[in-house]
Design a protein around this motif. Structure first.
Motif, PDB file in Angstrom:
ATOM      1  N   THR A  64       0.850  -1.180   0.000  1.00  0.00           N
ATOM      2  CA  THR A  64       0.000   0.000   0.000  1.00  0.00           C
ATOM      3  C   THR A  64       0.888   1.234   0.000  1.00  0.00           C
ATOM      4  O   THR A  64       2.057   1.176   0.400  1.00  0.00           O
ATOM      5  CB  THR A  64      -0.945   0.021   1.210  1.00  0.00           C
ATOM      6  OG1 THR A  64      -0.175  -0.060   2.406  1.00  0.00           O
ATOM      7  CG2 THR A  64      -1.936  -1.123   1.147  1.00  0.00           C
ATOM      8  N   ARG A  65       0.341   2.349  -0.428  1.00  0.00           N
ATOM      9  CA  ARG A  65       1.127   3.579  -0.509  1.00  0.00           C
ATOM     10  C   ARG A  65       1.405   4.153   0.879  1.00  0.00           C
ATOM     11  O   ARG A  65       0.717   3.844   1.841  1.00  0.00           O
ATOM     12  CB  ARG A  65       0.395   4.592  -1.373  1.00  0.00           C
ATOM     13  CG  ARG A  65       0.338   4.128  -2.826  1.00  0.00           C
ATOM     14  CD  ARG A  65      -0.345   5.064  -3.739  1.00  0.00           C
ATOM     15  NE  ARG A  65      -0.056   6.470  -3.497  1.00  0.00           N
ATOM     16  CZ  ARG A  65      -0.618   7.452  -4.173  1.00  0.00           C
ATOM     17  NH1 ARG A  65      -1.468   7.192  -5.107  1.00  0.00           N
ATOM     18  NH2 ARG A  65      -0.334   8.705  -3.903  1.00  0.00           N
ATOM     19  N   ALA A  66       2.385   5.010   0.953  1.00  0.00           N
ATOM     20  CA  ALA A  66       2.787   5.609   2.226  1.00  0.00           C
ATOM     21  C   ALA A  66       1.706   6.510   2.824  1.00  0.00           C
ATOM     22  O   ALA A  66       1.687   6.738   4.031  1.00  0.00           O
ATOM     23  CB  ALA A  66       4.079   6.405   2.035  1.00  0.00           C
ATOM     24  N   GLU A  67       0.790   7.007   2.001  1.00  0.00           N
ATOM     25  CA  GLU A  67      -0.262   7.894   2.487  1.00  0.00           C
ATOM     26  C   GLU A  67      -1.362   7.150   3.248  1.00  0.00           C
ATOM     27  O   GLU A  67      -2.205   7.758   3.871  1.00  0.00           O
ATOM     28  CB  GLU A  67      -0.910   8.648   1.320  1.00  0.00           C
ATOM     29  CG  GLU A  67       0.006   9.644   0.658  1.00  0.00           C
ATOM     30  CD  GLU A  67       0.852   9.015  -0.455  1.00  0.00           C
ATOM     31  OE1 GLU A  67       0.658   7.830  -0.764  1.00  0.00           O
ATOM     32  OE2 GLU A  67       1.703   9.714  -1.001  1.00  0.00           O
ATOM     33  N   CYS A  68      -1.359   5.834   3.180  1.00  0.00           N
ATOM     34  CA  CYS A  68      -2.369   5.039   3.892  1.00  0.00           C
ATOM     35  C   CYS A  68      -2.137   5.125   5.394  1.00  0.00           C
ATOM     36  O   CYS A  68      -0.996   5.276   5.842  1.00  0.00           O
ATOM     37  CB  CYS A  68      -2.311   3.576   3.438  1.00  0.00           C
ATOM     38  SG  CYS A  68      -2.851   3.337   1.736  1.00  0.00           S
ATOM     39  N   PRO A  69      -3.196   5.009   6.198  1.00  0.00           N
ATOM     40  CA  PRO A  69      -3.053   5.136   7.649  1.00  0.00           C
ATOM     41  C   PRO A  69      -2.190   4.055   8.287  1.00  0.00           C
ATOM     42  O   PRO A  69      -1.535   4.302   9.290  1.00  0.00           O
ATOM     43  CB  PRO A  69      -4.483   5.056   8.176  1.00  0.00           C
ATOM     44  CG  PRO A  69      -5.315   4.594   7.051  1.00  0.00           C
ATOM     45  CD  PRO A  69      -4.578   4.833   5.792  1.00  0.00           C
ATOM     46  N   LYS A  70      -2.181   2.846   7.707  1.00  0.00           N
ATOM     47  CA  LYS A  70      -1.289   1.811   8.213  1.00  0.00           C
ATOM     48  C   LYS A  70      -0.758   1.001   7.031  1.00  0.00           C
ATOM     49  O   LYS A  70      -1.441   0.838   6.025  1.00  0.00           O
ATOM     50  CB  LYS A  70      -1.957   0.907   9.239  1.00  0.00           C
ATOM     51  CG  LYS A  70      -3.238   0.240   8.832  1.00  0.00           C
ATOM     52  CD  LYS A  70      -3.750  -0.591  10.005  1.00  0.00           C
ATOM     53  CE  LYS A  70      -5.211  -0.923   9.852  1.00  0.00           C
ATOM     54  NZ  LYS A  70      -5.712  -1.728  10.948  1.00  0.00           N
ATOM     55  N   PRO A  71       0.488   0.530   7.142  1.00  0.00           N
ATOM     56  CA  PRO A  71       1.064  -0.224   6.032  1.00  0.00           C
ATOM     57  C   PRO A  71       0.372  -1.570   5.844  1.00  0.00           C
ATOM     58  O   PRO A  71      -0.139  -2.150   6.796  1.00  0.00           O
ATOM     59  CB  PRO A  71       2.526  -0.411   6.442  1.00  0.00           C
ATOM     60  CG  PRO A  71       2.535  -0.265   7.916  1.00  0.00           C
ATOM     61  CD  PRO A  71       1.410   0.669   8.259  1.00  0.00           C
ATOM     62  N   GLY A  72       0.370  -2.034   4.624  1.00  0.00           N
ATOM     63  CA  GLY A  72      -0.246  -3.322   4.326  1.00  0.00           C
ATOM     64  C   GLY A  72       0.260  -3.880   3.021  1.00  0.00           C
ATOM     65  O   GLY A  72       0.877  -3.170   2.222  1.00  0.00           O
ATOM     66  N   LEU A  73       0.031  -5.163   2.816  1.00  0.00           N
ATOM     67  CA  LEU A  73       0.339  -5.828   1.550  1.00  0.00           C
ATOM     68  C   LEU A  73      -0.967  -6.300   0.939  1.00  0.00           C
ATOM     69  O   LEU A  73      -1.830  -6.817   1.650  1.00  0.00           O
ATOM     70  CB  LEU A  73       1.248  -7.028   1.779  1.00  0.00           C
ATOM     71  CG  LEU A  73       2.715  -6.731   2.004  1.00  0.00           C
ATOM     72  CD1 LEU A  73       3.450  -8.003   2.390  1.00  0.00           C
ATOM     73  CD2 LEU A  73       3.338  -6.146   0.767  1.00  0.00           C
TER      74      LEU A  73
END
Length: 97
Positions: free
Chosen positions: A53-62
Motif C-alpha cells: 500500500t502507498r505511504a499515504e495510507c493510515p497503516k502499512p499493508g500488503l
C-alpha cells in the motif's frame, strides 16, 4: 426583492471556489488502503502477485492478488506474510535466471 448582477456573480464565484476546494482535497488520496487484514494464511501457490500500500495510507499493508483475481489485505508484520513474501521473491528471482 431585487437581485443585482454583481451580487449574483459574486455568489456563483464563491460557490465554484468552495466546490473546487472540496474536490481538490482528495487529489493525492491513495486508491487502495488496508484498514483490516485477512486473519488466515493464504497458500503461496494461490498468490499470483503482491503490492504494498502507498505511504499515504493510515497503516502499512500488503495486497495479495490470488490466481482467481481476489485481492486480500495482509499484515506485513505477520510472520506468515513475511515467509510468503520471501518465497514469492525467491520464485521471481529463480524464474528470471
Amino acid at each position: 426583492m431585487i437581485i443585482r448582477p454583481r451580487s449574483l456573480l459574486l455568489g456563483l464565484l464563491v460557490i465554484l471556489y468552495l466546490q473546487s476546494c472540496a474536490v481538490g482535497q482528495h487529489v493525492n488520496a491513495p486508491e487502495e488502503c488496508c484498514f483490516t487484514f485477512y486473519p488466515r494464511r493464504i497458500p503461496v501457490a494461490v498468490i499470483s502477485k503482491f503490492e504494498e500500500t502507498r505511504a499515504e495510507c493510515p497503516k502499512p499493508g500488503l495486497i495479495f492478488t490470488t490466481v482467481k483475481g481476489a485481492r486480500v489485505c495482509a499484515d506485513p508484520d505477520s510472520m506468515w506474510v513475511q515467509k510468503a513474501l520471501n518465497k514469492i521473491k525467491r520464485q521471481i528471482v529463480e524464474s528470471s535466471t
